[in-house]
Design a protein around this motif. Structure first.
Motif, PDB file in Angstrom:
ATOM      1  N   GLN A  53       0.713  -1.342   0.028  1.00 13.96           N
ATOM      2  CA  GLN A  53      -0.075  -0.011  -0.039  1.00 13.96           C
ATOM      3  C   GLN A  53       0.776   1.157  -0.146  1.00 13.96           C
ATOM      4  O   GLN A  53       0.365   2.318  -0.308  1.00 13.96           O
ATOM      5  N   HIS A  54       2.260   0.935   0.300  1.00 14.49           N
ATOM      6  CA  HIS A  54       2.983   2.313   0.422  1.00 14.49           C
ATOM      7  C   HIS A  54       3.523   2.662  -0.926  1.00 14.49           C
ATOM      8  O   HIS A  54       4.048   1.701  -1.598  1.00 14.49           O
ATOM      9  N   GLN A  83       0.365 -13.678 -10.962  1.00 12.91           N
ATOM     10  CA  GLN A  83      -1.024 -13.369 -11.328  1.00 12.91           C
ATOM     11  C   GLN A  83      -1.895 -12.548 -10.322  1.00 12.91           C
ATOM     12  O   GLN A  83      -1.478 -12.398  -8.995  1.00 12.91           O
ATOM     13  N   VAL A  84      -2.943 -12.030 -10.581  1.00 15.20           N
ATOM     14  CA  VAL A  84      -3.822 -11.407  -9.475  1.00 15.20           C
ATOM     15  C   VAL A  84      -4.566 -12.841  -8.988  1.00 15.20           C
ATOM     16  O   VAL A  84      -5.625 -13.313  -9.632  1.00 15.20           O
ATOM     17  N   LEU A 144      -4.271  -7.944  -3.907  1.00 11.28           N
ATOM     18  CA  LEU A 144      -3.309  -7.097  -4.580  1.00 11.28           C
ATOM     19  C   LEU A 144      -4.147  -5.954  -4.803  1.00 11.28           C
ATOM     20  O   LEU A 144      -3.658  -4.701  -4.919  1.00 11.28           O
ATOM     21  N   LEU A 145      -5.421  -6.338  -5.460  1.00 11.27           N
ATOM     22  CA  LEU A 145      -6.328  -5.018  -6.018  1.00 11.27           C
ATOM     23  C   LEU A 145      -6.352  -4.223  -4.762  1.00 11.27           C
ATOM     24  O   LEU A 145      -6.305  -2.878  -4.982  1.00 11.27           O
ATOM     25  N   ALA A 146      -6.732  -4.578  -3.466  1.00 10.40           N
ATOM     26  CA  ALA A 146      -7.071  -3.733  -2.431  1.00 10.40           C
ATOM     27  C   ALA A 146      -5.956  -2.824  -2.176  1.00 10.40           C
ATOM     28  O   ALA A 146      -5.764  -1.687  -1.840  1.00 10.40           O
ATOM     29  N   ALA A 147      -4.637  -3.609  -2.078  1.00  8.71           N
ATOM     30  CA  ALA A 147      -3.302  -2.920  -1.952  1.00  8.71           C
ATOM     31  C   ALA A 147      -2.864  -1.563  -3.103  1.00  8.71           C
ATOM     32  O   ALA A 147      -2.647  -0.643  -2.696  1.00  8.71           O
ATOM     33  N   ARG A 173     -15.172  -3.841  -2.679  1.00  3.55           N
ATOM     34  CA  ARG A 173     -14.920  -5.170  -3.557  1.00  3.55           C
ATOM     35  C   ARG A 173     -15.453  -4.746  -4.931  1.00  3.55           C
ATOM     36  O   ARG A 173     -15.008  -5.221  -5.845  1.00  3.55           O
ATOM     37  N   GLY A 174     -16.579  -3.929  -4.898  1.00  6.64           N
ATOM     38  CA  GLY A 174     -17.325  -3.600  -6.158  1.00  6.64           C
ATOM     39  C   GLY A 174     -16.330  -3.061  -7.030  1.00  6.64           C
ATOM     40  O   GLY A 174     -16.097  -3.216  -8.417  1.00  6.64           O
TER      41      GLY A 174
END
Length: 463
Positions: free
Chosen positions: A59-60, A131-132, A148-151, A158-159
């Protein structure tokens, strides 16, 4: 990150052993972020602590893309966010870092800061073939998450994450992997926390109970057992036949229910799926089906990253007709339909394949390969008209759609493109071989052939 050898930091109670690498120890993520930036990070922590550290680092902005390895056993969350176990051979780590560094130098950091999609594609491209990954999380409303998407996006919703995945997939940058799971989600809030419950088909009450029943073979009447009892004997309340022998006069149905609220008597209860988060009730066929998959970077995604999400070559091609594969096929289908209906317009389709191109890129290195691609594009654009359209299905194959171009014009284009082989010899990429396959409408078309089938036929010739 200007030195040849990477600066390596280790987080954990003990410094990870590397015989000839200078690994600097840090007590925690906080102490790591407080110091100078490192190129590679080694997490010598148990899986739960390593996963927490990975979330913070990804996230950084400073360590979002950096190589981060786990020195201890990994859990699924670590596998989704890390670069895997620490390489046993220090030379392997050095080679992976050099490859990462070359690719990172081609990225536009300004674009990475502004666009979440670019960050996702860049993260995958820097560490192919990662991969994701979907990770099972019972605490999440959908039971699965993409850490990974959240970071990388900074979005906990989630949407928003799924929209990003869908857009990148529709644009051809990501490809769906094998099916991991199939979930049914609430149509209202998207939660997977559902309670499937039997209800009365008449009043939708959950107050139903099984009740013994009998089936009269004489008239076919089915009813509660208590209605068949009269003076200690079994008597059908419908036809008044005395029932003596089970199996010949009557039988007992497997399941029958009585509603305690409306007193309805029925054989099959109605099933409702009630969301435990928002409280909405749905019929099972009204639930939203969600297929859980991992995602990988496609050839188009690699090209998009290699061109820096808007490099000069990409902008030039976009200005002169480089379009997505889906749009290209749509335009080709449209021309084919016009041919069927009106016998016009005249057009040609040309497929180009640079055989061993991917292998040459690896041997040349990222920087020199990018220069070769730019030179190739510049030479190709010299002969293109503003009405021509082109697309690239992978790193080796390029397609040109040439409106109002007959066989003579197609041969002229082929002759001009064949001179591109001079660039390969001049750059040292001698192993690249140029192949071309083309067709001119209407003479070269087959009856009932679609854009997909036509391009597949020419692909066979290119192979």
């Amino acid at each position: 990150m200007t030195s040849t050898s990477p600066r390596i930091a280790s987080i954990g109670p003990a410094q990870h052993a590397f015989a000839h690498q200078n690994v600097e120890g840090c007590e925690s993520v906080t102490s790591l972020l407080a110091g100078p930036r490192y190129d590679v990070v080694l997490l010598n922590l148990p899986a739960p602590l390593a996963a927490q550290a990975l979330r913070e680092l990804r996230q950084h902005a400073l360590y979002r893309f950096n190589l981060i390895y786990c020195a201890q056993a990994e859990d699924p969350l670590c596998e989704a966010l890390s670069d895997g176990p620490v390489p046993v051979d220090p030379q392997q780590l050095l080679a992976e870092f050099q490859n990462w560094k070359e690719r990172y130098s081609q990225l536009d950091e300004r674009v990475l800061q502004e666009r979440a999609e670019a960050r996702l594609l860049a993260w995958l491209w820097l560490r192919l073939p990662r991969q994701v990954r979907a990770v099972r999380n019972p605490q999440a409303a959908g039971y699965y998450e993409y850490p990974l998407l959240a970071a990388l996006t900074g979005e906990d919703r989630r949407g928003s994450q799924m929209v990003l995945l869908q857009l990148a997939t529709q644009q051809g940058y990501l490809a769906e992997g094998a099916l991991i799971d199939r979930l049914r989600l609430c149509s209202n809030c998207g939660s997977g926390r559902l309670n499937y419950i039997d209800v009365c088909p008449e009043c939708q009450s959950i107050g139903i109970a099984r009740e013994p029943s009998l089936h009269c073979f004489v008239c076919g009447h089915v009813g509660p057992q208590e209605r068949f009892l009269k003076d200690g004997a079994l008597l059908c309340p419908n036809c008044m036949t005395r029932l003596r022998h089970i199996g010949s006069d009557y039988d007992r149905p497997m399941e029958n229910y009585r509603c305690r609220d409306c007193r309805a008597f029925f054989v099959d209860a109605k099933v409702q799926a009630r969301c435990l988060d928002c409280g909405e009730a749905h019929a099972p066929d009204e639930l939203r089906v969600f297929e859980v998959r991992n995602y990988t970077l496609t050839d188009s995604g690699r090209l998009h990253c290699r061109q820096g999400f808007g490099a000069v070559a990409s902008e030039q091609l976009n200005a002169l007709g480089l379009i997505s594969v889906g749009t290209f096929r749509y335009l080709l289908d449209w021309l084919l339909q016009l041919q069927v209906r009106h016998d016009e317009p005249l057009f040609s389709l040309l497929g180009l394949r640079f055989v061993n191109f991917a292998k040459a890129l690896e041997s040349l290195g990222e920087q020199q390969a990018t220069l070769l691609v730019d030179s190739l594009v510049d030479r190709l654009l010299e002969g293109m008209r503003t009405t021509d359209r082109c697309t690239r299905t992978n790193e080796e194959c390029l397609w040109l759609l040439l409106p109002y171009t007959g066989e003579e014009g197609l041969n002229t284009v082929k002759g001009r493109i064949s001179k591109l082989e001079e660039l390969f010899a001049a750059s040292g990429a001698h192993e690249i071989v140029l192949r071309m396959a083309g067709v001119t409408a209407p003479g070269g078309l087959l009856e009932g052939e679609s854009a997909e089938l036509l391009m597949a036929r020419l692909t066979g010739e290119l192979d």
